[in-house]
Design a protein around this motif. Sequence first.
Motif, PDB file in Angstrom:
ATOM      1  N   ILE A 131       0.862  -1.186   0.000  1.00 56.14           N
ATOM      2  CA  ILE A 131       0.000   0.000   0.000  1.00 56.14           C
ATOM      3  C   ILE A 131       0.897   1.233   0.000  1.00 56.14           C
ATOM      4  O   ILE A 131       1.934   1.270   0.671  1.00 56.14           O
ATOM      5  N   VAL A 132       0.523   2.217  -0.801  1.00 58.28           N
ATOM      6  CA  VAL A 132       1.270   3.479  -0.895  1.00 58.28           C
ATOM      7  C   VAL A 132       0.343   4.589  -0.433  1.00 58.28           C
ATOM      8  O   VAL A 132      -0.793   4.702  -0.906  1.00 58.28           O
ATOM      9  N   ILE A 133       0.814   5.398   0.504  1.00 58.20           N
ATOM     10  CA  ILE A 133      -0.017   6.482   1.024  1.00 58.20           C
ATOM     11  C   ILE A 133       0.715   7.817   0.933  1.00 58.20           C
ATOM     12  O   ILE A 133       1.941   7.862   0.822  1.00 58.20           O
ATOM     13  N   ASN A 134      -0.076   8.876   0.973  1.00 54.49           N
ATOM     14  CA  ASN A 134       0.457  10.228   1.099  1.00 54.49           C
ATOM     15  C   ASN A 134       0.307  10.599   2.575  1.00 54.49           C
ATOM     16  O   ASN A 134      -0.783  10.934   3.028  1.00 54.49           O
ATOM     17  N   LYS A 135       1.407  10.476   3.318  1.00 58.22           N
ATOM     18  CA  LYS A 135       1.359  10.708   4.771  1.00 58.22           C
ATOM     19  C   LYS A 135       1.234  12.199   5.082  1.00 58.22           C
ATOM     20  O   LYS A 135       2.024  12.996   4.589  1.00 58.22           O
ATOM     21  N   PRO A 136       0.285  12.579   5.914  1.00 54.56           N
ATOM     22  CA  PRO A 136       0.194  13.984   6.304  1.00 54.56           C
ATOM     23  C   PRO A 136       1.230  14.334   7.369  1.00 54.56           C
ATOM     24  O   PRO A 136       1.690  13.462   8.113  1.00 54.56           O
ATOM     25  N   ALA A 137       1.598  15.583   7.442  1.00 51.88           N
ATOM     26  CA  ALA A 137       2.454  16.044   8.532  1.00 51.88           C
ATOM     27  C   ALA A 137       1.710  15.856   9.846  1.00 51.88           C
ATOM     28  O   ALA A 137       0.495  16.035   9.915  1.00 51.88           O
ATOM     29  N   GLY A 138       2.436  15.450  10.886  1.00 53.44           N
ATOM     30  CA  GLY A 138       1.835  15.252  12.191  1.00 53.44           C
ATOM     31  C   GLY A 138       1.523  13.807  12.510  1.00 53.44           C
ATOM     32  O   GLY A 138       1.220  13.489  13.662  1.00 53.44           O
ATOM     33  N   LEU A 139       1.594  12.922  11.509  1.00 54.79           N
ATOM     34  CA  LEU A 139       1.301  11.507  11.727  1.00 54.79           C
ATOM     35  C   LEU A 139       2.597  10.735  11.946  1.00 54.79           C
ATOM     36  O   LEU A 139       3.465  10.695  11.076  1.00 54.79           O
TER      37      LEU A 139
END
Length: 326
Positions: free
Chosen positions: A91-99
């Motif tokens: 799985i490929v995700i766009n990680k948000p800042a803060g996670l």
Amino acid sequence: MPSNHILNFPPQAAGQRLDQFLADQFPEFSRSQVKKLIDEQRVLVDGRAAKAGEKLKGGETLSIEIPAPTPIAPQPEAIGLDILYEDSHLIVINKPAGLVVHPGAGHFSGTLVNALLHHCEDLAGIGGELRPGIVHRLDKDTSGVLVAAKNDAAHQDLARQFKAHSIKRHYLALVHGLVQNDQGEIDRPISRHAVERKKMSSRASRGRRAVTRWQVLKRFDRDRLTLLDLTLETGRTHQIRVHFADLNLPLVGDPVYGSSARTNALNDTELRSLVRKLGRQALHARLLGFVHPASGEALEFQAAAPPDLQAILTYLDEKYLIEDQG
């Protein structure tokens, strides 16, 4: 098993509180966890019990007993994910800042792993455990593209690609200062900072090799800022942030390797306000490319800069376009 540590308090740090010194030496522990160790008399100063607020003079010998950790299995949590791609292998995700990516000291829940455990119903397990395989990480406050494996075979193949430096990784970074050359390479080993243990450094005599390549995208001369495209050969902790900070080119907004003085020195009040709203390092993993571990297909994924960072870049672009036309 518990672990025991012996530290000598450096004379040059005289006057520092005991709990503050230990928090710097053991960045995996919060200040409250350090205080608990002291209160339980697991910390001795020259063989005697001490208080958290005690100010050390220099030259003291500290003995610290850290009890064996109690294993806590990550639990599934319904946390929203920006999924760029998913199949039965990865799985490929766009990680948000803060996670935070992985559970650890101070972050036992609310992490990417907790979110993946809830979202992925087809985990085959990694190393005999039903969990996602985290092959690489992004700092908590760095946004961008990240891949995780769903089974052992995918995990091992992706790990091999990272080790062989065949993974394609591009980062977008805004730094204080004007980078003179259009492109270049930083090849400096990185290790734990000698004094501030929550930080890394490329100025230590020993460390692991770290290579960052950079290319200038834009220079904002009047604000003394440079927008860079970065590629990594290695993936050390805080690598980009350390390499540029040690060249006196800290990332804009970086609370650890930068300083509020650089933000305060920005003459443009609107720009200064946008940087303060960002409240983190101006760094985004914009592109990730690798070979699919099962199909052998070359894959590449991109994610646009998040709104808070894009607001700064858009403001700078519009400002310089108007000023240049004027």
